[in-house]
Design an enzyme around this catalytic site. Structure first.
Site, PDB file in Angstrom:
ATOM      1  N   HIS A  29       0.868  -1.208   0.000  1.00  0.00           N
ATOM      2  CA  HIS A  29       0.000   0.000   0.000  1.00  0.00           C
ATOM      3  C   HIS A  29       0.893   1.242   0.000  1.00  0.00           C
ATOM      4  O   HIS A  29       1.496   1.585   1.009  1.00  0.00           O
ATOM      5  CB  HIS A  29      -0.899   0.024   1.247  1.00  0.00           C
ATOM      6  CG  HIS A  29      -1.853   1.177   1.270  1.00  0.00           C
ATOM      7  ND1 HIS A  29      -3.211   1.020   1.388  1.00  0.00           N
ATOM      8  CD2 HIS A  29      -1.650   2.520   1.167  1.00  0.00           C
ATOM      9  CE1 HIS A  29      -3.797   2.207   1.379  1.00  0.00           C
ATOM     10  NE2 HIS A  29      -2.867   3.137   1.246  1.00  0.00           N
TER      11      HIS A  29
ATOM     12  N   HIS B 269       1.543   5.422  -1.681  1.00  0.00           N
ATOM     13  CA  HIS B 269       1.182   6.596  -2.478  1.00  0.00           C
ATOM     14  C   HIS B 269       2.453   7.152  -3.111  1.00  0.00           C
ATOM     15  O   HIS B 269       3.347   7.605  -2.399  1.00  0.00           O
ATOM     16  CB  HIS B 269       0.530   7.664  -1.598  1.00  0.00           C
ATOM     17  CG  HIS B 269      -0.736   7.175  -0.967  1.00  0.00           C
ATOM     18  ND1 HIS B 269      -1.966   7.281  -1.575  1.00  0.00           N
ATOM     19  CD2 HIS B 269      -0.958   6.511   0.194  1.00  0.00           C
ATOM     20  CE1 HIS B 269      -2.892   6.719  -0.803  1.00  0.00           C
ATOM     21  NE2 HIS B 269      -2.297   6.241   0.270  1.00  0.00           N
ATOM     22  N   LEU B 270       2.509   7.115  -4.438  1.00  0.00           N
ATOM     23  CA  LEU B 270       3.696   7.614  -5.148  1.00  0.00           C
ATOM     24  C   LEU B 270       3.504   9.003  -5.708  1.00  0.00           C
ATOM     25  O   LEU B 270       4.475   9.642  -6.113  1.00  0.00           O
ATOM     26  CB  LEU B 270       4.051   6.675  -6.308  1.00  0.00           C
ATOM     27  CG  LEU B 270       4.948   5.479  -6.018  1.00  0.00           C
ATOM     28  CD1 LEU B 270       5.202   4.708  -7.306  1.00  0.00           C
ATOM     29  CD2 LEU B 270       6.267   5.899  -5.377  1.00  0.00           C
ATOM     30  N   ARG B 271       2.239   9.472  -5.776  1.00  0.00           N
ATOM     31  CA  ARG B 271       1.935  10.762  -6.419  1.00  0.00           C
ATOM     32  C   ARG B 271       2.332  10.711  -7.897  1.00  0.00           C
ATOM     33  O   ARG B 271       2.487   9.652  -8.471  1.00  0.00           O
ATOM     34  CB  ARG B 271       2.604  11.943  -5.694  1.00  0.00           C
ATOM     35  CG  ARG B 271       2.454  11.938  -4.177  1.00  0.00           C
ATOM     36  CD  ARG B 271       1.029  11.879  -3.691  1.00  0.00           C
ATOM     37  NE  ARG B 271       0.916  12.098  -2.243  1.00  0.00           N
ATOM     38  CZ  ARG B 271      -0.092  11.655  -1.507  1.00  0.00           C
ATOM     39  NH1 ARG B 271      -1.072  10.934  -2.041  1.00  0.00           N
ATOM     40  NH2 ARG B 271      -0.146  11.924  -0.220  1.00  0.00           N
TER      41      ARG B 271
ATOM     42  N   ASN C 176      -5.085   7.362  -6.037  1.00  0.00           N
ATOM     43  CA  ASN C 176      -5.760   8.612  -5.654  1.00  0.00           C
ATOM     44  C   ASN C 176      -4.974   9.842  -6.098  1.00  0.00           C
ATOM     45  O   ASN C 176      -4.605  10.690  -5.295  1.00  0.00           O
ATOM     46  CB  ASN C 176      -6.053   8.654  -4.142  1.00  0.00           C
ATOM     47  CG  ASN C 176      -4.811   8.670  -3.276  1.00  0.00           C
ATOM     48  OD1 ASN C 176      -3.787   8.115  -3.646  1.00  0.00           O
ATOM     49  ND2 ASN C 176      -4.890   9.306  -2.117  1.00  0.00           N
TER      50      ASN C 176
ATOM     51  N   LYS D 162      -9.431  -0.082  -5.901  1.00  0.00           N
ATOM     52  CA  LYS D 162      -9.437   0.579  -4.591  1.00  0.00           C
ATOM     53  C   LYS D 162     -10.769   1.254  -4.310  1.00  0.00           C
ATOM     54  O   LYS D 162     -11.256   2.061  -5.111  1.00  0.00           O
ATOM     55  CB  LYS D 162      -8.306   1.614  -4.548  1.00  0.00           C
ATOM     56  CG  LYS D 162      -8.231   2.410  -3.261  1.00  0.00           C
ATOM     57  CD  LYS D 162      -7.762   1.577  -2.074  1.00  0.00           C
ATOM     58  CE  LYS D 162      -7.917   2.293  -0.750  1.00  0.00           C
ATOM     59  NZ  LYS D 162      -6.721   2.927  -0.257  1.00  0.00           N
TER      60      LYS D 162
ATOM     61  N   HIS E 227     -10.485   1.324   1.905  1.00  0.00           N
ATOM     62  CA  HIS E 227     -10.197   2.298   2.960  1.00  0.00           C
ATOM     63  C   HIS E 227     -11.381   2.166   3.913  1.00  0.00           C
ATOM     64  O   HIS E 227     -12.478   2.624   3.615  1.00  0.00           O
ATOM     65  CB  HIS E 227     -10.096   3.717   2.389  1.00  0.00           C
ATOM     66  CG  HIS E 227      -9.756   4.720   3.450  1.00  0.00           C
ATOM     67  ND1 HIS E 227      -8.546   5.351   3.517  1.00  0.00           N
ATOM     68  CD2 HIS E 227     -10.469   5.163   4.517  1.00  0.00           C
ATOM     69  CE1 HIS E 227      -8.525   6.153   4.580  1.00  0.00           C
ATOM     70  NE2 HIS E 227      -9.686   6.062   5.197  1.00  0.00           N
TER      71      HIS E 227
ATOM     72  N   HIS F 260      -4.566  -0.617   5.822  1.00  0.00           N
ATOM     73  CA  HIS F 260      -4.041   0.124   6.983  1.00  0.00           C
ATOM     74  C   HIS F 260      -4.961   0.036   8.195  1.00  0.00           C
ATOM     75  O   HIS F 260      -5.501   1.051   8.652  1.00  0.00           O
ATOM     76  CB  HIS F 260      -3.737   1.588   6.629  1.00  0.00           C
ATOM     77  CG  HIS F 260      -4.736   2.285   5.747  1.00  0.00           C
ATOM     78  ND1 HIS F 260      -6.081   2.314   6.016  1.00  0.00           N
ATOM     79  CD2 HIS F 260      -4.582   2.969   4.588  1.00  0.00           C
ATOM     80  CE1 HIS F 260      -6.698   3.007   5.068  1.00  0.00           C
ATOM     81  NE2 HIS F 260      -5.812   3.411   4.190  1.00  0.00           N
TER      82      HIS F 260
ATOM     83  N   LEU G 269      -4.700   9.260   8.051  1.00  0.00           N
ATOM     84  CA  LEU G 269      -6.003   8.596   8.128  1.00  0.00           C
ATOM     85  C   LEU G 269      -5.842   7.145   7.689  1.00  0.00           C
ATOM     86  O   LEU G 269      -5.135   6.897   6.719  1.00  0.00           O
ATOM     87  CB  LEU G 269      -7.022   9.311   7.243  1.00  0.00           C
ATOM     88  CG  LEU G 269      -7.487  10.659   7.814  1.00  0.00           C
ATOM     89  CD1 LEU G 269      -8.299  11.431   6.793  1.00  0.00           C
ATOM     90  CD2 LEU G 269      -8.302  10.443   9.098  1.00  0.00           C
TER      91      LEU G 269
ATOM     92  N   ASP H 168       1.565   2.674   3.496  1.00  0.00           N
ATOM     93  CA  ASP H 168       0.707   3.856   3.357  1.00  0.00           C
ATOM     94  C   ASP H 168       1.551   5.127   3.395  1.00  0.00           C
ATOM     95  O   ASP H 168       1.072   6.183   3.828  1.00  0.00           O
ATOM     96  CB  ASP H 168      -0.404   3.888   4.411  1.00  0.00           C
ATOM     97  CG  ASP H 168      -1.505   4.885   4.062  1.00  0.00           C
ATOM     98  OD1 ASP H 168      -1.587   5.298   2.891  1.00  0.00           O
ATOM     99  OD2 ASP H 168      -2.273   5.254   4.966  1.00  0.00           O
TER     100      ASP H 168
ATOM    101  N   HIS I  54       3.296  14.548   1.590  1.00  0.00           N
ATOM    102  CA  HIS I  54       2.674  15.862   1.377  1.00  0.00           C
ATOM    103  C   HIS I  54       3.775  16.889   1.596  1.00  0.00           C
ATOM    104  O   HIS I  54       4.631  16.709   2.476  1.00  0.00           O
ATOM    105  CB  HIS I  54       1.554  16.115   2.389  1.00  0.00           C
ATOM    106  CG  HIS I  54       0.332  15.276   2.174  1.00  0.00           C
ATOM    107  ND1 HIS I  54      -0.655  15.618   1.277  1.00  0.00           N
ATOM    108  CD2 HIS I  54      -0.055  14.105   2.726  1.00  0.00           C
ATOM    109  CE1 HIS I  54      -1.607  14.702   1.297  1.00  0.00           C
ATOM    110  NE2 HIS I  54      -1.277  13.759   2.160  1.00  0.00           N
TER     111      HIS I  54
ATOM    112  N   ALA J 118      -3.645  14.891   5.661  1.00  0.00           N
ATOM    113  CA  ALA J 118      -3.423  13.604   6.329  1.00  0.00           C
ATOM    114  C   ALA J 118      -2.403  12.784   5.559  1.00  0.00           C
ATOM    115  O   ALA J 118      -2.494  12.675   4.338  1.00  0.00           O
ATOM    116  CB  ALA J 118      -4.743  12.841   6.396  1.00  0.00           C
TER     117      ALA J 118
HETATM  118  C1  NCD Z   1      -3.343   9.198   2.091  1.00  0.00           C
HETATM  119  C2  NCD Z   1      -2.869  10.233   1.071  1.00  0.00           C
HETATM  120  O1  NCD Z   1      -2.321  11.256   1.483  1.00  0.00           O
HETATM  121  O2  NCD Z   1      -3.016   9.985  -0.131  1.00  0.00           O
HETATM  122  N1  NCD Z   1      -3.349   9.794   3.405  1.00  0.00           N
HETATM  123  C3  NCD Z   1      -3.298   9.154   4.590  1.00  0.00           C
HETATM  124  O3  NCD Z   1      -3.439   9.798   5.629  1.00  0.00           O
HETATM  125  N2  NCD Z   1      -3.095   7.854   4.655  1.00  0.00           N
HETATM  126  C4  NCD Z   1      -4.667   8.682   1.700  1.00  0.00           C
HETATM  127  C5  NCD Z   1      -5.090   7.459   2.480  1.00  0.00           C
HETATM  128  O4  NCD Z   1      -4.552   6.366   2.287  1.00  0.00           O
HETATM  129  O5  NCD Z   1      -5.989   7.577   3.315  1.00  0.00           O
HETATM  130 ZN    ZN Z   2      -3.227   5.115   1.669  1.00  0.00          ZN
END
Ligand code: NCD
Ligand code: ZN
Length: 351
Positions: free
Chosen positions: A15, A17-19, A43, A101, A138, A176, A226, A254, A258, A270
Site C-alpha cells: 500500500h 502513495h507515489l503521487r 488517488n 481501490k 479504505h 491500513h 487517516l 501507506d 505531502h 493527512a
Molecule cells: C493518504 C494520502 O495522502 O493519499 N493519506 C493518509 O493519511 N493515509 C490517503 C489514504 O490512504 O488515506
Molecule cells: Zn493510503
C-alpha cells in the site's frame, strides 16, 4: 537472544502513495531501494479510474526510476459510483492492474470521486469476485455523526459485514487497519480477507499527535494520517497481529508524501511519509515485540501469497546499526518531512 543482522527475502510494499510528476520523481527512489514491488494507490487528482490511465501512470513510474534500481509498480484503479464492469475485465486482462481501490467518498486525501454507497457497485463486485480481482478498502465511514476515532469500527459493522455477506468470495484487503476490532475481524472471519498494517500504526498511538517524544504538550502534524492513530490498546493488538502466525496480515506502508507546508498548516493534510526508512521502522516494532523471526512472513511472504504473485527470490539484510533520519527530503520543488524526522533509527537497511 538478541540478533544483530537479519537477512530475508526482499519485501514488497502492499500500500503506497507515489503521487505523480516531480513529486513522484523525488519519492520513487526511496521505495525502489527498499522494496521489489509496491501496490500503487490510484488517488491522484484526477484519480486513475481506467486501465488506460493506469498504463500511462505505470509508464511514467518506469521512466522516473533510476537505472540502477529494479522495481515493479503494481497498479490499481479507483472505484467510483460509475465504474463499469467492463473496466474491471479490461483491468484483469491487462495483467498489470492488480486490484481495485474503494475509497468511501470524502474519507481521505483525494477521495471526492469515491463511492457514495457500495450498493451502487454490485455489478462490479460480481465480476471481481468471479475473476479473483482483489478489492482494497479504505475502511472508514464518513458520516459527520461518527466520531473520527470510531470510523473504522463502524465501517466493519455498517459496510464490511454486509458487503462480505453479499459477496463471500470477493477477495478483500482491509487497508491500513488501526483497531483491535479490525484485527479480530480479519483474524477470525471466514473467506478471502487480508489486511495491511503500517509501520506508524505499529509504533505509535494517538498521544504522538498531541505530545512530543518526552511527553511535553504540542501538536505534531507529521503524525496525523487517516485512519488516525488510535489508543495504546489498539496499537498492541496490531503488533500482536503483525507478529502472529496468521498469514492474513502483511506490510503496507501507506507512505503518503505531502509538502511540508501542506502539513504544517491551519488545515493540515493527512498522511505520514515513511518510504525512506520503512523497513527500519518496521524492524523496530518487531524488535520491541521480540519477534524478529516473524518479520519475513509479514514483509515478504504473506502479501505475494494473498495476491497470487511469486515471492521475491533476492534477499535484503538489515543490521542493528543506528543512524539519524534527515529532517527533510526533496519533494518536487518543495520538501517532505518524514515520520521521526531527525530521530535515531536502530536498524539500517544494507545497500
Ligand atoms: C493518504 C494520502 O495522502 O493519499 N493519506 C493518509 O493519511 N493515509 C490517503 C489514504 O490512504 O488515506
Ligand atoms: Zn493510503
Amino acid at each position: 537472544m538478541s540478533v544483530d543482522t537479519l537477512t530475508i527475502a526482499r519485501p514488497d510494499d502492499w500500500h503506497l502513495h507515489l503521487r505523480d510528476g516531480a513529486a513522484m520523481g523525488s519519492v520513487l527512489q526511496h521505495t525502489a531501494r527498499q522494496f521489489a514491488r509496491a501496490i500503487v494507490m490510484p488517488n491522484l487528482a484526477p484519480p486513475i479510474t481506467t486501465t488506460e490511465q493506469a498504463a500511462a501512470y505505470r509508464q511514467r513510474i518506469h521512466q522516473a526510476l533510476p537505472r540502477e534500481l529494479v522495481f515493479e509498480p503494481l497498479m490499481t484503479i479507483y472505484l467510483t459510483d460509475h465504474t463499469a464492469p467492463d473496466e474491471i475485465r479490461r483491468a484483469h486482462e491487462s495483467a498489470f492492474v492488480h486490484a481495485v481501490k474503494l475509497y468511501p467518498a470524502g474519507a481521505t486525501t483525494h477521495s471526492a470521486s469515491g463511492v457514495t454507497n457500495v450498493r451502487r457497485c454490485a455489478r462490479v463486485f460480481e465480476v471481481m469476485q468471479r475473476i479473483g480481482m482483489p478489492l482494497l478498502v479504505h475502511g472508514e465511514v464518513t458520516s459527520a455523526q461518527v466520531d473520527v476515532f470510531d470510523r473504522e469500527r463502524v465501517f466493519i459493522e455498517q459496510v464490511l459485514i454486509p458487503l462480505r455477506r453479499d459477496f463471500p468470495l470477493l477477495k478483500i484487503v482491509f487497508e491500513h487497519i488501526t483497531t483491535a476490532e479490525a484485527v479480530s475481524y480479519v483474524r477470525e472471519e471466514k473467506g478471502p480477507i487480508g489486511a495491511t498494517i503500517t509501520a506508524h500504526h505499529l509504533l505509535f498511538n494517538r498521544n504522538s499527535i498531541f505530545m512530543t517524544t518526552d511527553g511535553q504538550p504540542g501538536m505534531r502534524p507529521h503524525y496525523y494520517c487517516l485512519p488516525v492513530l488510535k489508543r495504546e490498546a489498539h496499537r498492541r493488538a496490531l503488533v500482536s497481529a503483525a507478529t502472529s502466525e496468521s498469514a492474513r496480515f502483511f506490510l503496507g506502508t501507506d507512505s503518503a508524501p505531502h509538502a511540508k507546508g501542506d502539513k504544517e498548516a491551519a488545515c493540515g493534510c493527512a498522511g505520514c511519509f515513511t518510504a525512506a526508512s520503512a523497513l527500519e521502522l518496521y524492524m523496530e516494532a518487531f524488535d520491541q515485540a521480540n519477534a524478529l523471526d516473524r518479520f519475513e512472513a509479514f514483509a515478504s511472504f504473506n502479501g505475494p501469497d494473498f495476491y497470487d504473485l511469486p515471492r521475491n527470490s533476492q534477499t535484503v539484510t538489515l543490521a542493528r546499526s543506528a543512524w539519524t533520519l534527515p529532517a527533510e527530503f526533496p519533494l518536487g520543488d518543495a520538501s517532505v518531512v518524514p515520520l521521526r524526522a531527525g530521530g535515531t533509527l536502530q536498524w539500517t537497511l544494507q545497500a
